[in-house]
Design an enzyme around this catalytic site. Structure first.
Site, PDB file in Angstrom:
ATOM      1  N   ASP A   5       0.897  -0.923   0.007  1.00 36.57           N
ATOM      2  CA  ASP A   5       0.004   0.124  -0.412  1.00 36.57           C
ATOM      3  C   ASP A   5       0.760   1.112   0.251  1.00 36.57           C
ATOM      4  OD1 ASP A   5      -2.162   1.580  -0.144  1.00 36.57           O
ATOM      5  OD2 ASP A   5      -3.566   0.724   1.596  1.00 36.57           O
ATOM      6  N   ASP A  28      -8.236   3.968  -3.595  1.00 37.04           N
ATOM      7  CA  ASP A  28      -9.205   4.203  -2.400  1.00 37.04           C
ATOM      8  C   ASP A  28     -10.115   4.955  -3.202  1.00 37.04           C
ATOM      9  OD1 ASP A  28      -7.327   2.895  -0.329  1.00 37.04           O
ATOM     10  OD2 ASP A  28      -6.868   4.054  -0.342  1.00 37.04           O
ATOM     11  N   GLU A  39       3.253   5.125  -3.670  1.00 38.67           N
ATOM     12  CA  GLU A  39       3.439   5.961  -4.870  1.00 38.67           C
ATOM     13  C   GLU A  39       4.922   6.526  -4.636  1.00 38.67           C
ATOM     14  OE1 GLU A  39      -0.507   5.425  -4.201  1.00 38.67           O
ATOM     15  OE2 GLU A  39       0.924   5.586  -2.960  1.00 38.67           O
TER      16      GLU A  39
END
Length: 955
Positions: free
Chosen positions: A557, A634, A560
């Site tokens: 997760d 998300d 980035e």
């Protein structure tokens, strides 16, 4: 050998080693041609080089330096194929090279490059003065780093696809500004494919703009008029009472720029963001007539009207703003009434509005790649006969996609989050009790003690026996378990200290004393995945804490990396600066690639027999070679969000990355769904949303449900007799019946560089209508998928590509191609059609992928044209297929003779079936036969590996 010769040999070896190219620099001088361009301008290209990679791939590099810099590539594999034969040709004004498939020419005077096919037909041409270098972003003090731009000419009817995963709902990016910046739900992949059958892989790791590379402008660059018609600004009203939106603090504003955390300081201090409404009213007038493209970032509720017409009506959770693009024709002589309404819902919500005016040169006649920083301009031109060949070229450069473990192609259940061991186990138990197929249960974040993020420990109060839990999932329930692993560490925990003592952490967030959102907030940072030693340590930690307990797969997760959500881009750079390879400005987009690399190599070294499986929130070129798939981040639980996931997934597939999924149902939810529980109309809308999303998700490469409360398990969405429950379970079981078809596609992804989720432009590129179709796709070679994404819709328009016929999968009814029709789509049905000539293998009834071998397969054969399919099988969970341990059974249908041939089995692997039964169902235009799970047939073939033929038109 004499001492002199020994010394000479040693010196030469040292010199050769010193001059040897680094990883990604596998191109000796004899593989290409270089020209020099004399110039005193420090930002003009001094040299341009062409290098032959394959017969249809040419590398182009350029630099404003006198000597060619060494540019080690992260995305390009170390061992590229040996270059083919090529010829150099020179004319008075240009020099070129030619392979058996392409030509590339450099102008001696300008350095512009032109690409042609073998016959000399133009494919692509760089624009005049298209190469541009400049000072790097952020004023980096490095004379060897530049901002970089390459502009190309483009015919008006050209279309562009790929570029990772955007969330704007766009499919064809021609004429648009595309921002390639890693962000939660936006994935930056600088690989583009053109409708003219070429691709460009842009080898750069910094933030990049594609297409119309101008930066969007503030609204103040238009002529603005307030609510009273006075020129200069819009009228902004900040109302604390949402029932009286026109009463509140009035401001005259020309900028709407609440984009990042720091920008929220500009919000009027007396405005109650959590409960109020902000509006901007007035009118807009162009300084140049034409279509203007507006770029928004938004969270909360936002609506936009122009001349009274509602253009935008969207919602996103406040903490994760998303992008939005809309068009508006504006005139220099007449103002257009304009209104924006924003309901932030939170003290941390975001809204920005910018625009780009018309510019034919930048939107219609040319396109560009523009990057913030790099040592040189570096791109790969890939030519092909179709988009499959372009994607194959991309994977020749960046690496084969592995075959995913077979269980990963089954159904995954997840939620945010299973808070206890009992919750997780009872969920798997309920699936088994109800006989609903399931292969993977996912443990999301925060299974660790509250103050120990990065420890990879289970909180003993909630997970008292994690080894026993994992063993029970494996042994009793025959399922797998994936776990969330972040590159994030709380200050002071043991794992933090191990990284810190090596200097392998990004420390700025620690120096800022920035707290996260857990409890009272904890100070944390991320590890530097660009450092090989740091990657090894990260694997060591998760191996000792999790893999050795039996964890099967990794959910990576925030890759980035999202060190601080909603920080400005500039601030995000400071939070990951410097990396082990250079500045964050240079390497901003590359983090997900190297993070996945460490886990892939770590697990393969630890257990070479266990296929790595990674799900990562972000991606970059080459990540497919590390056993990684990506999900769309998300996103919100809304029908309009479901709609825009379809083109997002199609462009992700056209980026060369074959494994993709969404949170079925959407991740975050509006208040009407979760406070405390949806009721009445909201409950029925929730059930229908999930039903439609599950129907769509069944036919994405990976099949996975996840999201915030309400719970996402089918039995928590609706009771057993409800149409939502029946539909979700039906398509779940259909997915498992299709496992021989689906797993064969995974084999084809690796061995043939195939793409599972296929925009229609891939298979029907001679049909001019398909290039703009963004809400239909092929699932493999045979199944046309047509998602339904409007609330209470019971039909939808479907275009049936021409030059073939189509059969309704569930009824067998025939439909000619080349027409658009409105097709019924009742609540419980997604319209699925099968292409004429298809051969689809359906397997036995199973509840998990390795419950039993496919010893009985039903072949549905669809008449109308010749057909071919390869039934692929291997062991399912190890890497022996890399050594040739797999089998293929070729299936051929001849339309003229109405004959199905099951060819001789090719290859072998341990545990391979030596005999099986094929049942055959023949579907014809005048004899419709729909799919039935347990259909019986008199046509059955006992197959032992030898070629067999069956006439299908005989009774």
């Amino acid at each position: 050998m004499s001492l002199t010769k020994l010394i000479y040999t040693f010196v030469m070896l040292v010199l050769l080693y010193a001059c040897a190219p680094s990883a990604g620099e596998n191109f000796p001088p004899e593989n290409g041609i270089t020209i020099t361009l004399p110039s005193d301008d420090p930002y003009s290209p001094k040299q341009v080089r062409l290098e032959v990679i394959t017969e249809n791939i040419i590398r182009v590099t350029s630099s404003p330096l006198d000597t060619r810099p060494v540019n080690s590539s992260l995305m390009i594999i170390d061992q590229l194929p040996s270059p083919p034969a090529w010829e150099k040709t020179e004319t008075a004004d240009s020099v070129g090279l030619q392979t058996a498939k392409v030509q590339a020419w450099i102008s001696k005077s300008t350095g512009e490059v032109t690409f042609k096919d073998a016959s000399g037909k133009l494919i692509l041409q760089e624009a005049k003065a298209g190469k541009a270098f400049g000072p790097p972003a952020d004023d980096l003090e490095d004379d060897a780093v530049f901002s970089i731009q390459q502009r190309f000419k483009s015919p008006e009817n050209e279309a562009f696809y790929g570029l990772g995963q955007q969330q704007t709902g766009l499919f064809n990016y021609k004429g648009y500004h595309v921002d390639l910046t890693q962000y939660n739900s936006v994935v930056a992949v600088p690989f583009m494919v053109s409708s003219r059958n070429y691709g460009i892989l842009w080898d750069n790791y910094s933030i990049t703009k594609f297409g119309d590379d101008r930066e969007p402008m503030p609204l103040s660059e238009l002529r603005l008029f307030d609510a009273n018609g006075k020129e200069g600004f819009l009228t902004a009203t900040y109302a604390n009472d949402p029932n009286r939106p026109n009463e509140g603090l009035k401001e005259q504003e020309g900028h709407i720029a609440y984009t990042f955390l720091d920008d929220l300081n500009k919000i009027p201090k007396d405005f109650d963001m959590a409960n109020g409404t902000a509006t901007w009213q007035g009118s807009l007038q162009a300084r140049e007539s034409g279509v203007h493209r507006f770029h928004m970032t938004y969270s909360g509720y936002v609506k936009v009207w122009a001349d009274g017409q509602l253009l935008v009506d969207r919602w996103r959770e406040s903490w994760n703003p998303g992008p939005l693009v809309f068009e508006l024709p504006l005139d220099t002589e007449k103002a257009t009434a304009f209104k924006i309404e924003w309901i932030p819902e939170s003290t941390q919500s975001f809204l920005s509005v910018k625009f780009l005016p018309p510019d034919r040169y930048r939107t219609t006649e040319t396109y560009a790649f523009r990057s913030e920083a790099g040592k040189m301009l570096d791109y790969y031109f890939v030519a092909g006969q179709d988009m499959d060949e372009l994607i194959s070229g991309y994977r020749q450069l960046t690496g084969k996609a592995q075959i995913m473990p077979k269980w990963a192609m089954g159904f995954w259940q997840s939620r945010e989050r299973y808070k206890t061991q009992e919750e997780l186990l009872s969920t798997v138990a309920e699936y088994r009790k109800r006989h609903i197929p399931l292969d993977n249960i996912v443990q999301d974040w925060s299974y660790w003690p509250e103050d120990a993020w990065g420890s990879h420990d289970f909180d003993p109060a909630r997970f008292p026996d994690p080894v026993g839990m994992i063993d029970q999932v494996h042994d009793q329930y025959h399922a797998h378990i994936m776990i969330s692993v972040w590159p994030k560490f709380y200050e002071g925990i043991e794992h933090y200290k191990q990284f810190d003592e090596k200097g392998w952490l990004y420390k700025q967030n620690i120096l800022n004393r920035q707290r996260d959102w857990i409890g009272e907030g904890y100070i944390s940072t991320f590890y530097d995945a660009f450092n090989p030693g740091a990657r090894e340590l990260f694997w060591k930690q998760i191996n000792e804490k999790l893999y050795q307990k039996g964890i099967d797969a990794w959910w990576l997760d925030a890759t980035e990396p999202d060190v601080l959500s909603n920080a400005s881009i500039q601030h995000r750079k400071t939070l990951m600066n410097p990396t082990a390879l250079g500045t964050a400005t240079e390497y901003f987009n590359g983090y997900p690639l190297v993070n996945a690399k460490g886990i892939y190599h770590g697990q393969r070294a630890t257990n070479p027999d266990d296929r790595v499986f990674i799900l990562t929130r972000s991606a970059f070129p080459g990540i497919q070679r590390y056993g990684a798939a990506t999900w769309s981040g998300d996103i919100s639980a809304r029908f309009d969000e479901l709609e825009q996931q379809i083109p997002a997934g199609l462009n992700f597939s056209l980026s060369g990355l074959p494994y993709w999924t969404t949170d079925i149902g959407g991740f975050f939810v509006e208040d009407k769904y979760d406070r405390p529980d949806p009721k009445g109309e909201a409950l029925e809308e929730w059930r229908e949303l999930n039903t439609r999303w599950y129907q769509y998700g069944t036919f994405t490469p990976l099949y996975r449900s996840h999201g915030q409360y309400p719970y996402r398990e089918v039995f928590n969405i609706a009771p057993e007799g409800h149409p939502a429950y029946r539909s979700i379970v039906f398509y779940n079981k259909l997915r498992y019946r299709l496992m021989p078809y689906i797993y064969s596609l995974t084999g084809k992804v690796h061995h043939d560089d195939y793409t599972i989720m296929r925009p229609l432009i891939m298979d029907f590129d001679h049909d001019p209508r398909v290039g703009q179709i963004k809400d239909q796709f092929m699932f493999g070679p045979s199944i046309l998928v047509n998602p339904v994404y409007h609330y209470e819709a019971t039909n939808r328009d479907i275009y049936f590509p021409k030059e073939t016929g189509w059969y309704d999968l569930l009824t067998g009814e025939y439909q000619a191609g080349g027409v658009e029709k409105n097709i019924e789509a009742p609540y419980d049905k997604i319209p699925l059609f099968v292409k004429a000539g298809s051969i689809i293998p359906f397997g036995p009834k199973i509840e998990y992928t390795d419950e039993k071998p496919a010893d009985e397969i039903t072949l549905y054969v669809y008449a109308g044209q010749n057909g071919y399919f390869e039934l692929y099988e291997d062991q399912g969970s190890n890497y022996e297929y890399e050594q040739g341990q797999f089998s293929i059974i070729p299936l051929t249908y001849d339309e003229n003779t109405k004959t199905l041939t099951i060819g001789a089995q090719e290859g072998e692997f341990e545990g391979m079936l030596t005999s099986r039964t094929f049942h055959v169902i023949y579907v014809q235009k005048d004899r419709p036969t729909g799919y039935k799970p347990d259909a019986t047939t008199e046509k059955a073939i006992h197959y032992t590996g030898q070629s067999m033929a069956l006439k299908l038109d005989e009774e």
